[in-house]
Design a protein around this motif. Structure first.
Motif, PDB file in Angstrom:
ATOM      1  N   ARG A 122     -38.925 -16.796  66.128  1.00 41.47           N
ATOM      2  CA  ARG A 122     -38.654 -17.420  67.592  1.00 41.47           C
ATOM      3  C   ARG A 122     -39.925 -18.538  67.657  1.00 41.47           C
ATOM      4  O   ARG A 122     -40.294 -20.026  67.833  1.00 41.47           O
ATOM      5  CB  ARG A 122     -38.242 -17.048  68.551  1.00 41.47           C
ATOM      6  N   THR A 123     -41.447 -18.308  66.722  1.00 37.70           N
ATOM      7  CA  THR A 123     -42.736 -18.676  66.381  1.00 37.70           C
ATOM      8  C   THR A 123     -42.204 -19.593  65.448  1.00 37.70           C
ATOM      9  O   THR A 123     -43.921 -20.324  65.612  1.00 37.70           O
ATOM     10  CB  THR A 123     -43.350 -18.064  67.064  1.00 37.70           C
ATOM     11  N   GLY A 124     -41.164 -19.705  64.350  1.00 39.05           N
ATOM     12  CA  GLY A 124     -42.010 -20.233  63.207  1.00 39.05           C
ATOM     13  C   GLY A 124     -42.593 -19.822  62.491  1.00 39.05           C
ATOM     14  O   GLY A 124     -43.737 -20.678  61.813  1.00 39.05           O
ATOM     15  N   ASN A 125     -42.625 -19.237  62.547  1.00 44.30           N
ATOM     16  CA  ASN A 125     -44.542 -17.977  61.680  1.00 44.30           C
ATOM     17  C   ASN A 125     -43.676 -17.837  59.915  1.00 44.30           C
ATOM     18  O   ASN A 125     -44.475 -17.236  59.556  1.00 44.30           O
ATOM     19  CB  ASN A 125     -44.420 -17.049  62.023  1.00 44.30           C
ATOM     20  N   LEU A 126     -42.356 -18.360  60.007  1.00 40.30           N
ATOM     21  CA  LEU A 126     -41.400 -17.980  59.132  1.00 40.30           C
ATOM     22  C   LEU A 126     -41.125 -19.353  58.085  1.00 40.30           C
ATOM     23  O   LEU A 126     -40.711 -20.059  59.006  1.00 40.30           O
ATOM     24  CB  LEU A 126     -40.599 -16.697  59.037  1.00 40.30           C
ATOM     25  N   ILE A 127     -41.821 -19.550  56.142  1.00 42.18           N
ATOM     26  CA  ILE A 127     -40.840 -20.382  55.633  1.00 42.18           C
ATOM     27  C   ILE A 127     -39.948 -20.647  55.670  1.00 42.18           C
ATOM     28  O   ILE A 127     -38.803 -21.539  55.933  1.00 42.18           O
ATOM     29  CB  ILE A 127     -41.814 -21.272  55.058  1.00 42.18           C
ATOM     30  N   GLU A 128     -39.238 -19.283  55.431  1.00 44.24           N
ATOM     31  CA  GLU A 128     -37.694 -18.812  55.137  1.00 44.24           C
ATOM     32  C   GLU A 128     -37.409 -17.795  55.511  1.00 44.24           C
ATOM     33  O   GLU A 128     -38.441 -16.849  55.503  1.00 44.24           O
ATOM     34  CB  GLU A 128     -37.078 -19.593  53.889  1.00 44.24           C
ATOM     35  N   TYR A 129     -36.182 -17.595  55.407  1.00 37.77           N
ATOM     36  CA  TYR A 129     -35.753 -15.560  56.429  1.00 37.77           C
ATOM     37  C   TYR A 129     -34.057 -16.147  55.684  1.00 37.77           C
ATOM     38  O   TYR A 129     -33.845 -16.272  55.938  1.00 37.77           O
ATOM     39  CB  TYR A 129     -36.316 -15.181  56.853  1.00 37.77           C
ATOM     40  N   THR A 130     -33.990 -14.671  55.091  1.00 39.87           N
ATOM     41  CA  THR A 130     -32.355 -13.748  54.920  1.00 39.87           C
ATOM     42  C   THR A 130     -32.606 -12.480  55.849  1.00 39.87           C
ATOM     43  O   THR A 130     -33.044 -11.889  55.965  1.00 39.87           O
ATOM     44  CB  THR A 130     -32.294 -14.353  54.341  1.00 39.87           C
ATOM     45  N   GLU A 131     -30.867 -12.008  56.005  1.00 39.51           N
ATOM     46  CA  GLU A 131     -31.277 -11.393  56.679  1.00 39.51           C
ATOM     47  C   GLU A 131     -29.555 -10.540  55.748  1.00 39.51           C
ATOM     48  O   GLU A 131     -28.935 -10.778  55.183  1.00 39.51           O
ATOM     49  CB  GLU A 131     -30.348 -11.637  57.646  1.00 39.51           C
ATOM     50  N   TYR A 132     -30.013  -8.869  54.904  1.00 35.86           N
ATOM     51  CA  TYR A 132     -29.484  -8.754  53.971  1.00 35.86           C
ATOM     52  C   TYR A 132     -29.607  -7.312  53.940  1.00 35.86           C
ATOM     53  O   TYR A 132     -29.719  -6.511  54.457  1.00 35.86           O
ATOM     54  CB  TYR A 132     -30.385  -8.889  52.827  1.00 35.86           C
ATOM     55  N   GLN A 133     -27.757  -7.381  53.983  1.00 32.83           N
ATOM     56  CA  GLN A 133     -27.969  -5.199  54.680  1.00 32.83           C
ATOM     57  C   GLN A 133     -28.588  -4.926  55.638  1.00 32.83           C
ATOM     58  O   GLN A 133     -29.134  -3.859  55.908  1.00 32.83           O
ATOM     59  CB  GLN A 133     -27.704  -4.628  53.344  1.00 32.83           C
ATOM     60  N   GLY A 134     -28.436  -5.294  56.680  1.00 35.89           N
ATOM     61  CA  GLY A 134     -28.665  -5.106  57.929  1.00 35.89           C
ATOM     62  C   GLY A 134     -30.419  -5.331  58.150  1.00 35.89           C
ATOM     63  O   GLY A 134     -31.094  -4.961  59.373  1.00 35.89           O
ATOM     64  N   ASN A 135     -31.288  -5.369  57.512  1.00 29.61           N
ATOM     65  CA  ASN A 135     -32.868  -5.572  57.498  1.00 29.61           C
ATOM     66  C   ASN A 135     -33.354  -7.732  57.104  1.00 29.61           C
ATOM     67  O   ASN A 135     -32.553  -7.809  56.568  1.00 29.61           O
ATOM     68  CB  ASN A 135     -33.564  -4.879  55.763  1.00 29.61           C
ATOM     69  N   TYR A 136     -34.020  -7.843  57.728  1.00 29.14           N
ATOM     70  CA  TYR A 136     -34.518  -9.135  57.671  1.00 29.14           C
ATOM     71  C   TYR A 136     -35.672  -9.377  56.534  1.00 29.14           C
ATOM     72  O   TYR A 136     -36.407  -8.263  55.929  1.00 29.14           O
ATOM     73  CB  TYR A 136     -35.303 -10.378  58.766  1.00 29.14           C
ATOM     74  N   TYR A 137     -35.431 -10.423  55.894  1.00 29.40           N
ATOM     75  CA  TYR A 137     -36.494 -10.532  54.699  1.00 29.40           C
ATOM     76  C   TYR A 137     -36.700 -11.986  54.985  1.00 29.40           C
ATOM     77  O   TYR A 137     -36.461 -13.154  54.928  1.00 29.40           O
ATOM     78  CB  TYR A 137     -35.855 -10.424  53.304  1.00 29.40           C
ATOM     79  N   GLY A 138     -38.203 -12.138  54.320  1.00 29.04           N
ATOM     80  CA  GLY A 138     -39.038 -13.518  55.034  1.00 29.04           C
ATOM     81  C   GLY A 138     -39.763 -13.487  54.537  1.00 29.04           C
ATOM     82  O   GLY A 138     -40.871 -12.643  54.173  1.00 29.04           O
ATOM     83  N   THR A 139     -40.174 -15.487  54.140  1.00 34.54           N
ATOM     84  CA  THR A 139     -41.814 -15.300  53.515  1.00 34.54           C
ATOM     85  C   THR A 139     -42.591 -15.869  55.117  1.00 34.54           C
ATOM     86  O   THR A 139     -42.525 -17.112  55.490  1.00 34.54           O
ATOM     87  CB  THR A 139     -41.845 -16.895  52.608  1.00 34.54           C
ATOM     88  N   PRO A 140     -43.538 -15.018  55.628  1.00 36.85           N
ATOM     89  CA  PRO A 140     -44.862 -15.620  56.650  1.00 36.85           C
ATOM     90  C   PRO A 140     -45.365 -17.230  56.249  1.00 36.85           C
ATOM     91  O   PRO A 140     -46.088 -16.781  55.094  1.00 36.85           O
ATOM     92  CB  PRO A 140     -45.818 -14.800  56.484  1.00 36.85           C
ATOM     93  N   ARG A 141     -45.309 -18.278  56.868  1.00 34.15           N
ATOM     94  CA  ARG A 141     -45.968 -19.096  56.764  1.00 34.15           C
ATOM     95  C   ARG A 141     -47.510 -18.459  57.028  1.00 34.15           C
ATOM     96  O   ARG A 141     -47.452 -20.232  56.189  1.00 34.15           O
ATOM     97  CB  ARG A 141     -45.999 -19.806  57.542  1.00 34.15           C
ATOM     98  N   ASP A 142     -47.855 -17.721  57.562  1.00 35.44           N
ATOM     99  CA  ASP A 142     -49.610 -18.197  57.578  1.00 35.44           C
ATOM    100  C   ASP A 142     -50.306 -17.666  56.661  1.00 35.44           C
ATOM    101  O   ASP A 142     -50.809 -18.262  56.218  1.00 35.44           O
ATOM    102  CB  ASP A 142     -50.134 -17.219  59.028  1.00 35.44           C
ATOM    103  N   PHE A 143     -49.869 -16.763  55.412  1.00 37.75           N
ATOM    104  CA  PHE A 143     -50.352 -16.034  54.228  1.00 37.75           C
ATOM    105  C   PHE A 143     -49.819 -17.373  53.361  1.00 37.75           C
ATOM    106  O   PHE A 143     -51.394 -17.392  52.897  1.00 37.75           O
ATOM    107  CB  PHE A 143     -49.072 -14.860  53.879  1.00 37.75           C
ATOM    108  N   VAL A 144     -49.252 -17.983  52.776  1.00 36.16           N
ATOM    109  CA  VAL A 144     -49.452 -19.166  52.507  1.00 36.16           C
ATOM    110  C   VAL A 144     -50.050 -20.658  52.723  1.00 36.16           C
ATOM    111  O   VAL A 144     -51.256 -21.113  52.322  1.00 36.16           O
ATOM    112  CB  VAL A 144     -47.309 -20.213  52.690  1.00 36.16           C
ATOM    113  N   VAL A 145     -50.266 -20.651  54.388  1.00 36.54           N
ATOM    114  CA  VAL A 145     -50.753 -21.699  54.504  1.00 36.54           C
ATOM    115  C   VAL A 145     -52.291 -21.395  53.900  1.00 36.54           C
ATOM    116  O   VAL A 145     -53.538 -22.281  53.731  1.00 36.54           O
ATOM    117  CB  VAL A 145     -50.785 -22.468  55.410  1.00 36.54           C
TER     118      VAL A 145
END
Length: 212
Positions: free
Chosen positions: A67-90
Motif C-alpha cells: 500500500r505504501t509503495g515500499n516494494l519495487i516488485e512483488y509476487t504471491e507464490y503458494q500463498g506467500n508474498y515475496y518482494g524487493t524492499p525499495r528502502d533497502f535498495v535505495v
C-alpha cells in the motif's frame, strides 16, 4: 570526479542456468556490491536468518508495504508474498554500492519500468541440451517438473533481447569475471558521469590561471 551513486543490476535467467551459483562466487570474490534481500510473508525455515536470507514479515506487514509503495516488485507464490524492499535498495545505491537483484523475468520487467537506468543481465546455458542436463543433474525435480521448467524457458527465451547483456554460463570462473567486467563497463559510461567534463574543464582552467 567520477560517478558516486551505485548502479542497480538485475540478474535473471533460466531455471538451472546457475544464477545462484554465479552470485555466490561473485560475492566471494568482489567487494563493493550488495545482493538485495527479499521480503517474504512465509515462515523462516531452519537455519534461515532475518536480514540475511530474507526479511521475514507478517502478511499484514507485507500488504502495508504494498500500500505504501515500499516494494519495487512483488509476487504471491503458494500463498506467500515475496518482494524487493525499495528502502533497502535505495539506501545502498545512495551509499555508492552496486545492488544486485536476482529475480524472475516478470520482476525484471517491473524494475525496468521504474528504473530505466538499471542494467539487466540474462543468464543462459550454452545450449538447451545443457540446460536439460543441469535440471536433471539436480536430482530434486521430477520429469514433469523438469519439462515444466523447459516449457517456461521457451517463453523466457522470447524476451532475452529485452536485456542489456547475455551471460553464457559455460565456465563458472569466466562467467563471474565477465559479470565483473560488465559492472566496470557500466561505471565508465559517459552517461553515468555527466558532470566529469565540466569538472575537468573547471579544474584545468583554475590550474592554468594559477600559473599565469
Amino acid at each position: 570526479m567520477t560517478d558516486q551513486k551505485g548502479i542497480l543490476f538485475v540478474l535473471s535467467g533460466f531455471s538451472g542456468a546457475g544464477k545462484g551459483t554465479i552470485m555466490k562466487s561473485f560475492f566471494e570474490q568482489y567487494e563493493g556490491f550488495v545482493l538485495s534481500i527479499s521480503a517474504t510473508s512465509r515462515e523462516p525455515r531452519e537455519n534461515e536468518q532475518h536480514g540475511v536470507h530474507y526479511f521475514f514479515v507478517t502478511r499484514e506487514q507485507f500488504e502495508e508495504r504494498i500500500r505504501t509503495g515500499n516494494l519495487i516488485e512483488y509476487t504471491e507464490y503458494q500463498g506467500n508474498y515475496y518482494g524487493t524492499p525499495r528502502d533497502f535498495v535505495v539506501e545502498n545505491l545512495e551509499k555508492g554500492l552496486d545492488v544486485f537483484l536476482e529475480i524472475e523475468v516478470e520482476g525484471a520487467e517491473n524494475i525496468r519500468k521504474q528504473y530505466p537506468d538499471a542494467v539487466t543481465i540474462f543468464v543462459s546455458t550454452p545450449t538447451p541440451q545443457e540446460l536439460q542436463k543441469r535440471l536433471r543433474g539436480r536430482g530434486t525435480n521430477t520429469e514433469e517438473q523438469i519439462r515444466g521448467r523447459l516449457k517456461r524457458a521457451v517463453e523466457e527465451a522470447k524476451i532475452i533481447d529485452n536485456y542489456d547483456y547475455l551471460l553464457i554460463n559455460d565456465d563458472l570462473d569466466e562467467c563471474v569475471r565477465a559479470l565483473y567486467e560488465i559492472t566496470q563497463t557500466e561505471h565508465r559510461r559517459q552517461s553515468r558521469n555527466p558532470q566529469f567534463d565540466e569538472w575537468f574543464r573547471s579544474e584545468l582552467t583554475q590550474m592554468l590561471e594559477a600559473e599565469e
